[in-house]
Write an enzyme that holds these catalytic residues in place. Structure first.
Site, PDB file in Angstrom:
ATOM      1  N   LEU A  74       0.822  -1.208   0.000  1.00 33.75           N
ATOM      2  CA  LEU A  74       0.000   0.000   0.000  1.00 33.75           C
ATOM      3  C   LEU A  74       0.859   1.262   0.000  1.00 33.75           C
ATOM      4  CD1 LEU A  74      -2.634  -1.083   2.681  1.00 33.75           C
ATOM      5  CD2 LEU A  74      -3.078  -0.756   0.230  1.00 33.75           C
ATOM      6  N   SER A  75       0.280   2.351  -0.423  1.00 33.63           N
ATOM      7  CA  SER A  75       0.941   3.648  -0.310  1.00 33.63           C
ATOM      8  C   SER A  75       1.206   3.908   1.173  1.00 33.63           C
ATOM      9  CB  SER A  75       0.028   4.742  -0.881  1.00 33.63           C
ATOM     10  OG  SER A  75       0.624   6.006  -0.742  1.00 33.63           O
ATOM     11  N   GLY A  80       6.053   1.744   3.083  1.00 34.25           N
ATOM     12  CA  GLY A  80       7.504   1.843   3.269  1.00 34.25           C
ATOM     13  C   GLY A  80       8.322   1.326   2.097  1.00 34.25           C
ATOM     14  N   LYS A  81       7.669   1.037   0.979  1.00 33.58           N
ATOM     15  CA  LYS A  81       8.364   0.486  -0.201  1.00 33.58           C
ATOM     16  C   LYS A  81       9.535   1.351  -0.638  1.00 33.58           C
ATOM     17  CE  LYS A  81       4.752   0.750  -2.806  1.00 33.58           C
ATOM     18  NZ  LYS A  81       3.924   1.438  -1.792  1.00 33.58           N
ATOM     19  N   SER A  82       9.264   2.610  -0.897  1.00 36.14           N
ATOM     20  CA  SER A  82      10.303   3.505  -1.414  1.00 36.14           C
ATOM     21  C   SER A  82      11.396   3.749  -0.380  1.00 36.14           C
ATOM     22  CB  SER A  82       9.693   4.843  -1.856  1.00 36.14           C
ATOM     23  OG  SER A  82       8.835   4.631  -2.964  1.00 36.14           O
ATOM     24  N   SER A  92       1.599  -1.704  -7.406  1.00 28.94           N
ATOM     25  CA  SER A  92       1.230  -2.889  -8.203  1.00 28.94           C
ATOM     26  C   SER A  92       0.118  -3.681  -7.514  1.00 28.94           C
ATOM     27  CB  SER A  92       2.423  -3.786  -8.511  1.00 28.94           C
ATOM     28  OG  SER A  92       3.551  -3.563  -7.747  1.00 28.94           O
TER      29      SER A  92
END
Length: 196
Positions: free
Chosen positions: A34-35, A38-40, A107
């Site tokens: 989800l936005s 913490g992906k980025s 995604s």
């Protein structure tokens, strides 16, 4: 000029030649979540750590790509799928160049993540599910997007008015409510080091 008139133009330098030259194998680490999960943040730190270790790494971030390559796309399901299709093809090229590529995109659809895995090859694709509850993501809300989505100012927002399909069989799960960024990077590195 139709698709039937196109032929892949093969060069004289193979994937193995590039890997030998830069002393690593191409690998795509695909961060999904989800936005605000913490992906980025994790991808930025992993890029820094892998670079420190002498690896050639490039990070492809959802927002950055939407400012250029995919600036013509919206957020409908068809546009989201096209966004992932395009980034998959870019990742295929980077992988063929021998580069470790960090893809951080929401995604949201399992089908498109599987398309990416198939296109890149199972040995060159690592799916990292960056897990965080909706409440945690709303509290973090680094871009103020959840607030706008809840207020109805943003349509088709993942997790609010558009679905996010949790990965069925991710290669790695990183729960950012339990792990620090440093711990997350270490876990991912331990899982990928034999493949690079």
């Amino acid at each position: 000029m139709g698709e039937g008139n196109l032929v892949w133009h093969k060069g004289k330098v193979e994937y193995e030649d590039r890997c030998k030259l830069i002393k690593q194998k191409g690998l795509v680490i695909w961060f999904t979540g989800l936005s605000g999960s913490g992906k980025s943040t994790i991808a930025v730190e992993l890029e820094k750590e892998l670079t420190r270790l002498g690896k050639l790494v490039y990070r492809l971030d959802g927002d950055n790509i939407r400012l250029g390559l995919c600036s013509d796309l919206g957020f409908s399901e068809d546009d989201r799928n096209e966004n992932i299709r395009r980034i998959t093809e870019v990742a295929v090229l980077f992988r063929d160049a021998g580069i470790i590529t960090l893809v951080s995109f929401i995604s949201p659809f399992e089908f498109m993540r599987e398309v990416a895995r198939e296109r890149l090859g199972k040995d060159a694709f690592v799916e990292v599910y960056v897990k965080a509850s909706m409440n945690a993501c709303i509290k973090r809300d680094p871009k103020g997007m959840y607030k706008k989505a809840i207020e109805g100012q943003i349509k088709d927002f993942t997790g609010i008015s558009s679905v996010y399909e949790v990965p069925e069989n991710p290669d790695i799960v990183i729960d950012t409510e339990l792990l620090t960024v440093e711990e997350s990077v270490r876990i991912i590195y331990e899982n990928i080091k034999k493949n690079i």
